[in-house]
Design a protein around this motif. Sequence first.
Motif: not given
Length: 175
Positions: A43-55, A106-112
């Motif tokens: 609900n708050w992580w990331g700058p204004q206008g961005w939405q965060t989803k935890n994988k 990282s990428d979507e798979e968690g690779n750095v």
Amino acid sequence: MSENKTSNLTVQVEGRDLIMERVFDAPRDLLFKVYSEPEHLENWWGPQGWQTKNKKFEFKPGGVWHYCMTCMDRNQGEFYGQESWGKGTYQEIIEPEKIVYIDQFSDEEGNVPENMPEMLISLTFVEQGAKTKLIIRTQFASAEELQKVLDMGVVQGFESQIERLDELLKEIQAA
């Protein structure tokens, strides 16, 4: 130490460390909770206008927090629709005083990716009556790595994030 009057964030650079401090109008247990529970982080992580989803979210030493921030604000032009993946690996958790984690792009798979800086972040929650001082010390491998992230706008992004965090803290306390 410099201070931005709108966000009341103090920012200091010491060698390869970036130190940001801010006093929040919330008790320490609550501020720790919004950092340690996945539904609050989204609900708050990331700058204004961005939405965060935890994988993935494992709040324990050695646990991984893998997330994606997506720009949802059409007014942000070329950033609209862009995804930014991140990965945190928790090192130390002392409830409700301290959270230490390694933060990486990282990428979507968690690779750095090899060319992006790794950050060791220590969050210290200092009780000040009904308020809490949050001290964020971010350590980089070198002063050059720190400069790279400063040039990417990390301080401005965090200031924007603080506004979102303030709103969430007000909502929770009003409920």
